[in-house]
Write an enzyme that holds these catalytic residues in place. Structure first.
Site, mmCIF file in Angstrom:
data_model
loop_
_atom_site.group_PDB
_atom_site.id
_atom_site.type_symbol
_atom_site.label_atom_id
_atom_site.label_comp_id
_atom_site.label_asym_id
_atom_site.label_seq_id
_atom_site.Cartn_x
_atom_site.Cartn_y
_atom_site.Cartn_z
ATOM 1 N N SER A 98 0.782 -1.250 0.000
ATOM 2 C CA SER A 98 0.000 0.000 0.000
ATOM 3 C C SER A 98 0.804 1.285 0.000
ATOM 4 C CB SER A 98 -0.933 0.001 1.216
ATOM 5 O OG SER A 98 -0.180 0.148 2.394
ATOM 6 N N THR A 147 -9.093 1.969 -2.425
ATOM 7 C CA THR A 147 -8.586 3.318 -2.124
ATOM 8 C C THR A 147 -9.124 4.354 -3.107
ATOM 9 O OG1 THR A 147 -6.565 4.642 -2.250
ATOM 10 C CG2 THR A 147 -6.541 2.599 -3.457
ATOM 11 N N GLU A 149 -7.261 6.463 -4.432
ATOM 12 C CA GLU A 149 -6.184 6.780 -5.384
ATOM 13 C C GLU A 149 -6.447 6.214 -6.771
ATOM 14 O OE1 GLU A 149 -2.126 6.500 -4.213
ATOM 15 O OE2 GLU A 149 -2.603 6.904 -2.134
ATOM 16 N N SER A 173 -1.431 2.737 -7.285
ATOM 17 C CA SER A 173 -2.850 2.982 -7.574
ATOM 18 C C SER A 173 -3.288 2.207 -8.817
ATOM 19 C CB SER A 173 -3.151 4.471 -7.696
ATOM 20 O OG SER A 173 -2.312 5.106 -8.626
ATOM 21 N N LYS A 176 -4.087 -1.246 -7.598
ATOM 22 C CA LYS A 176 -5.369 -1.287 -6.875
ATOM 23 C C LYS A 176 -6.532 -1.112 -7.861
ATOM 24 C CE LYS A 176 -6.289 -1.558 -2.964
ATOM 25 N NZ LYS A 176 -6.605 -2.755 -2.154
ATOM 26 N N TYR A 229 7.534 16.386 1.172
ATOM 27 C CA TYR A 229 7.838 16.344 -0.264
ATOM 28 C C TYR A 229 7.381 17.634 -0.951
ATOM 29 C CZ TYR A 229 8.059 11.254 0.597
ATOM 30 O OH TYR A 229 8.339 10.008 1.080
ATOM 31 N N ARG A 236 -4.681 15.936 1.340
ATOM 32 C CA ARG A 236 -5.291 14.623 1.564
ATOM 33 C C ARG A 236 -6.504 14.806 2.469
ATOM 34 N NH1 ARG A 236 -2.471 14.038 -2.154
ATOM 35 N NH2 ARG A 236 -0.838 12.478 -2.527
ATOM 36 N N ASP A 301 10.377 16.352 -4.524
ATOM 37 C CA ASP A 301 8.998 15.868 -4.596
ATOM 38 C C ASP A 301 8.947 14.396 -5.006
ATOM 39 O OD1 ASP A 301 6.313 16.121 -4.315
ATOM 40 O OD2 ASP A 301 6.041 17.587 -5.936
#
Ligand code: DAU
Length: 365
Positions: A98, A147, A149, A173, A176, A229, A236, A301
């Protein structure tokens, strides 16, 4: 309010994948405390590797209703006769690699666990489902925990919901998203009764210290730089793990087979503001000579860093009457306190998993 009596009557035998992970272990604690269901947990970690995740609290509530087996779901031959032994009325599928940064470093495990693992489980679930009596077929569910994402990244406005397009951007992602598509396909093609949830960023006790919130807390108390980052302005939508568990149980009880439910925390924060909140709280409850904010360090980043995630949970709120009940102020404080009281857990997990708190900020592509 969760009707645990109804849940226990309906789901006598529960198979959980990934129950030694962050959300899975908190979920198991909840079931052991509140239900009478039999719980069969399969996880590729062993108790030894993760024994402190099912910690002292577990010892006090462990009962003969709980069984654990070390199994890697991506290895078809390891799943073997688990369905015969567990004989589940519901499967909660938490098991997944994850961490986005790890998926950038080494994507292969994500493909294996998240895609092949889900495929193997779907195959076994279908075989099991087809052999159930008509009464048990009515009840059986395969509940897939996913998720937000999978929907990609938002700009400053807008929200994800069940109608959002799939636009995954990272190896994590994308894997997933693939697993979501498989689960939906098994519903449409084979009529396997599925439920699916897509949640926003979780936080709470027992989250591994490679994720943002535990990483901030553990770096701060170890006097290490807190890596943020880019410019720290990514956003979020933070969901307390206990609210997430309430949502998962609500979906298991009231959700409609084949449906997907988005679960958010109604709690958007930029990374830098979240980090400052935690530093301020630590300054109050665990003061050192300098403010923890002095440890904040902006680093390169994350490649392909998604700007913003945020969920519109209208469907689950209106149709299933769920909503987040924990306030961010209380939940973040409880989370910090949990880490302060479980520093041995953090050390153990870091050692066992070879974490170096700073390494994941240094990307080399
Ligand atoms: O949206 C749900 C997802 O949230 C879950 O599906 C993922 O499993 C989970 O890892 C999480 O993904 P994120 O990438 O958003 O979580 P992470 O904790 O890794 O990072 C949160 C934000 O903080 C993200 O914008 C990257 C940033 N960050 C993260 C770390 C670890 C930093 O600035 N510094 C850090 O050291």
């Amino acid at each position: 309010m969760i009707d645990y009596k109804y849940f226990s009557r309906r789901y006598k035998n529960i198979l959980i994948t990934g129950g030694l992970g962050f959300i899975g272990s908190n979920f198991i604690f909840r079931l052991l405390k509140n239900t009478t269901s039999n719980i069969f947990n399969i996880d590729k970690l062993s108790f030894k590797k993760n024994k402190l995740s099912l910690d002292n609290q577990f010892k006090t509530i462990s009962t003969s209703r709980y069984k654990f087996c070390k199994i890697d779901i991506s290895e078809k031959n390891e799943i073997g006769n688990i369905f015969d032994i567990a004989n589940p009325d519901i499967v909660f599928h938490f098991a997944a690699e994850s961490h986005v940064d790890r998926s950038i470093d080494s994507p292969e495990n994500f493909i294996k666990s998240n895609i092949n693992g889900t495929f193997n489980l779907l195959e076994e679930s279908l075989l099991h489902y087809r052999n159930l009596t008509p009464q048990r077929k009515e009840i059986f569910k395969f509940q897939h925990v996913s998720t937000d994402e999978v929907f990609g990244s938002l700009g400053v406005e807008g929200y994800f919901n069940e109608n959002s397009n799939y636009l995954p951007t990272s190896p994590y992602s994308a894997s997933k998203a693939s697993s979501d598509h498989l689960v939906k396909a098994w519903f449409h093609t084979f009529k396997l009764p599925i439920l699916m949830t897509n949640c926003s960023n979780n936080y709470g006790p027992r989250q591994f210290p490679d994720k943002l919130i535990p990483k901030i807390i553990t770096s701060a108390i170890n006097n290490q730089p807190i890596s943020i980052y880019g410019n720290g302005l990514n956003i979020r939508d933070w969901l307390y793990v206990e609210d997430h568990i309430n949502a998962l149980l609500t979906v298991a009880i009231k959700g409609i087979s084949g449906f997907q439910y988005c679960i958010g925390g109604d709690n958007e924060k930029s990374n830098i503001n979240l980090c400052k909140d935690i530093c301020n709280l630590l300054d109050e409850i665990y003061p050192k000579d300098k403010s923890y904010k002095s440890l904040i360090k902006f680093v390169d980043d994350r490649p392909g860093h998604d700007f913003r995630y945020s969920i519109d949970s209208t469907l689950i709120k209106n149709e299933l009457k769920w909503q987040p009940i924990y306030t961010y102020q209380k939940a973040i404080q409880d989370t910090i306190n949990w880490y302060l009281n479980n520093l041995d857990w953090v050390d153990y997990i870091k050692k066992e998993n070879g974490y170096d708190g700073q390494r994941l900020g240094d990307f080399q592509l």
